[in-house]
Design a protein around this motif. Structure first.
Motif, PDB file in Angstrom:
ATOM      1  N   LYS A 279       5.755 -19.306  -6.066  1.00 27.77           N
ATOM      2  CA  LYS A 279       6.728 -19.361  -4.967  1.00 27.77           C
ATOM      3  C   LYS A 279       6.397 -18.394  -3.840  1.00 27.77           C
ATOM      4  N   PHE A 280       5.292 -17.663  -3.975  1.00 25.24           N
ATOM      5  CA  PHE A 280       4.902 -16.695  -2.956  1.00 25.24           C
ATOM      6  C   PHE A 280       4.510 -17.408  -1.672  1.00 25.24           C
ATOM      7  N   MET A 281       5.099 -16.984  -0.533  1.00 26.64           N
ATOM      8  CA  MET A 281       4.794 -17.582   0.765  1.00 26.64           C
ATOM      9  C   MET A 281       3.639 -16.817   1.404  1.00 26.64           C
ATOM     10  N   VAL A 282       2.470 -17.452   1.443  1.00 22.81           N
ATOM     11  CA  VAL A 282       1.256 -16.783   1.889  1.00 22.81           C
ATOM     12  C   VAL A 282       1.260 -16.601   3.408  1.00 22.81           C
ATOM     13  N   ILE A 283       0.916 -15.400   3.848  1.00 21.92           N
ATOM     14  CA  ILE A 283       0.678 -15.086   5.256  1.00 21.92           C
ATOM     15  C   ILE A 283      -0.814 -14.803   5.409  1.00 21.92           C
ATOM     16  N   ASN A 284      -1.460 -15.404   6.419  1.00 23.70           N
ATOM     17  CA  ASN A 284      -2.905 -15.220   6.550  1.00 23.70           C
ATOM     18  C   ASN A 284      -3.330 -15.490   7.985  1.00 23.70           C
ATOM     19  N   CYS A 291      -8.141 -10.827   6.623  1.00 23.55           N
ATOM     20  CA  CYS A 291      -7.041  -9.852   6.639  1.00 23.55           C
ATOM     21  C   CYS A 291      -7.093  -8.944   5.414  1.00 23.55           C
ATOM     22  N   ASP A 292      -6.484  -7.776   5.548  1.00 25.07           N
ATOM     23  CA  ASP A 292      -6.401  -6.850   4.423  1.00 25.07           C
ATOM     24  C   ASP A 292      -5.573  -7.454   3.297  1.00 25.07           C
ATOM     25  N   PRO A 293      -5.876  -7.104   2.039  1.00 21.66           N
ATOM     26  CA  PRO A 293      -5.144  -7.702   0.920  1.00 21.66           C
ATOM     27  C   PRO A 293      -3.668  -7.326   0.866  1.00 21.66           C
ATOM     28  N   SER A 294      -3.250  -6.365   1.674  1.00 20.46           N
ATOM     29  CA  SER A 294      -1.831  -5.981   1.705  1.00 20.46           C
ATOM     30  C   SER A 294      -0.929  -7.144   2.119  1.00 20.46           C
ATOM     31  N   ILE A 295      -1.489  -8.179   2.788  1.00 21.48           N
ATOM     32  CA  ILE A 295      -0.658  -9.329   3.157  1.00 21.48           C
ATOM     33  C   ILE A 295      -0.246 -10.150   1.943  1.00 21.48           C
TER      34      ILE A 295
END
Length: 436
Positions: A279-284, A291-295
């Motif tokens: 259910k995680f909404m990916v931001i990229n 992008c850094d893995p913190s996203i």
């Protein structure tokens, strides 16, 4: 154990009662002179009484017997590979990778007995630090419960389903789901066959959702997708019920004659929860650069330094990759954080061979790491177009600002450390040339 009911919302204030005992929650006050059904009122505090309202966590439990009814604690020696000794091995800055940790095939090994500490830092007594464990078990906890006096457990199943009883109700956790059982909450784990997974333990604070900042109101893990159990109790008397306490890194056992899961009703904002990683909404990025893995941060345990975590739980979920003019996989990297990775299923994009489900890797502070040669060559020469990546895969990372030491079990006893890991970079070629 087949009827699991949940309430939704991360950090919400819940009230819940077992439907077998309607009106068991008191109205108007937390501890009336006499509780309904002859219950006892008991508070479980997850923060100091005087913590700011936004950080104050507690729950009131209405139970058949107070939890104080038990014999004195004595040392418990059955989890022989659980440790807090970060000095038993000489420090090792090398890149480390483990083949899948071995699940026991003989004898009965339950969740507590199957705890193995891989690495960690800090001190539970001063409430500062973390530990990373794996659990390797094949049997249910019979008339046995555990609680952690030192901190929170974030549990990541990799193989096998966990049926977890808690004082707040029941949780069922499958691979690609996680659960958090906070400090002090008693729980018991039932399994059905060979079972394996990872645990991130934090001493400092509780896990919270990361701030979204410029991302805006939506994205990453949404609060509504977190699930807390509804009240469920068992009124069970036995000759001997074992209560295991993890205290200052060691285990202790106390005996009593009843189940600790006798909470008929509860209310508060301090409760265990589960989350489905799908259910995680990916931001990229939709333009260029990696992008850094913190996203991909699902949960964080913040330190006293702004923007710096005692531990982050990060995932690398299925997603679209569309960047132009970009080396899309993770870049070569040296980091002031410690990065412990695990693989729940599938193949990780930057290491498609060697890094296997049920295994792990550790890249310590300022130790360089990045894609192997096959990944580098392939991504450097690929025709860039929109494509799906990581389908059928779920890798994750426990990232920490602390410099972690590897235990003797992790480096030697488990015999799963891949001593040839460094070789995956040795064939990287020199491409440098000065044109005429």
């Amino acid at each position: 154990m087949s009827d699991y009911k949940y309430q939704t919302g991360f950090g919400s204030y819940f009230s819940s009662e077992d439907p077998r005992c309607p009106n068991s929650l008191p109205e108007g006050q937390n501890s009336p002179q006499k509780c309904a059904y002859g219950l006892y009122a008991e508070q479980l505090s997850g923060s100091a009484f005087t913590a700011p309202r936004t950080e104050n966590t507690k729950s009131w439990l209405y139970r058949i017997r107070p939890s104080v009814i038990h014999e004195p604690f004595k040392r418990y020696e059955e989890a022989v590979h659980l440790t807090r000794n970060w000095d038993e091995q000489h420090p090792n800055p090398n890149q480390m990778r483990w083949n899948p940790f071995e699940i026991p095939t003989s004898g009965k090994i339950d969740f507590v007995q199957g705890l193995h500490t891989v690495c960690g830092a800090g001190d539970a007594r001063s409430r500062h630090g973390i530990a990373i464990h794996v659990y390797l078990c094949n049997s249910s906890m019979e008339n046995k419960a555990m609680y952690n006096s030192d901190g929170d457990f974030l549990i990541v199943p990799q193989q096998g389903i966990l049926d977890i009883k808690t004082e707040f109700g029941r949780l069922k956790i499958a691979p690609n789901q996680i659960c958090v059982i906070q400090q002090g909450i008693r729980f018991s784990v039932d399994v059905n066959g060979p079972t394996r997974g990872y645990i991130l333990e934090v001493y400092d604070n509780h896990f919270k959702l990361p701030d979204l900042g410029p991302i805006g109101a939506n994205g990453l893990a949404n609060p509504r997708d977190f699930e807390t159990p509804t009240a469920w109790f068992e009124d069970k008397e036995v000759d001997e019920y074992k209560i295991i306490s993890k205290f200052q890194g060691a285990l202790f056992i106390a005996k009593q004659k009843h189940s600790p899961f006798d909470v008929v009703a509860w209310h508060g904002n301090y409760a265990p929860f589960r989350y489905d990683l799908s259910k995680f909404m990916v931001i990229n990025s939709v333009s260029f650069d990696h992008c850094d893995p913190s996203i991909f941060t699902v949960l964080t345990c913040p330190s006293s330094r702004p923007g710096t975590a005692i531990a982050d739980f990060v995932i690398f979920p299925p997603r679209w990759s569309v960047q132009e003019h970009t080396f899309r996989p993770p870049y070569y990297h040296r980091n002031c954080m410690s990065e412990f990775m695990g693989l729940i299923l599938g193949r990780y994009e930057a290491k498609e061979s060697g890094f296997l489900p049920g295994g792990a890797s550790l890249h310590s502070m300022m130790t360089p790491h990045g894609p192997d040669r096959n990944c580098f060559e392939g991504a450097s020469n690929a025709v860039l177009k929109a494509e799906r990546i990581a389908d059928g895969t779920q890798a994750f990372m426990f990232e920490s600002s602390l410099s972690m030491a590897v235990t003797k079990w992790g480096e030697e006893t488990c015999q799963k450390l891949d001593k040839s890991y460094y070789e995956c970079w040795q064939s990287l070629q020199k491409h440098f040339k000065i044109s005429d």
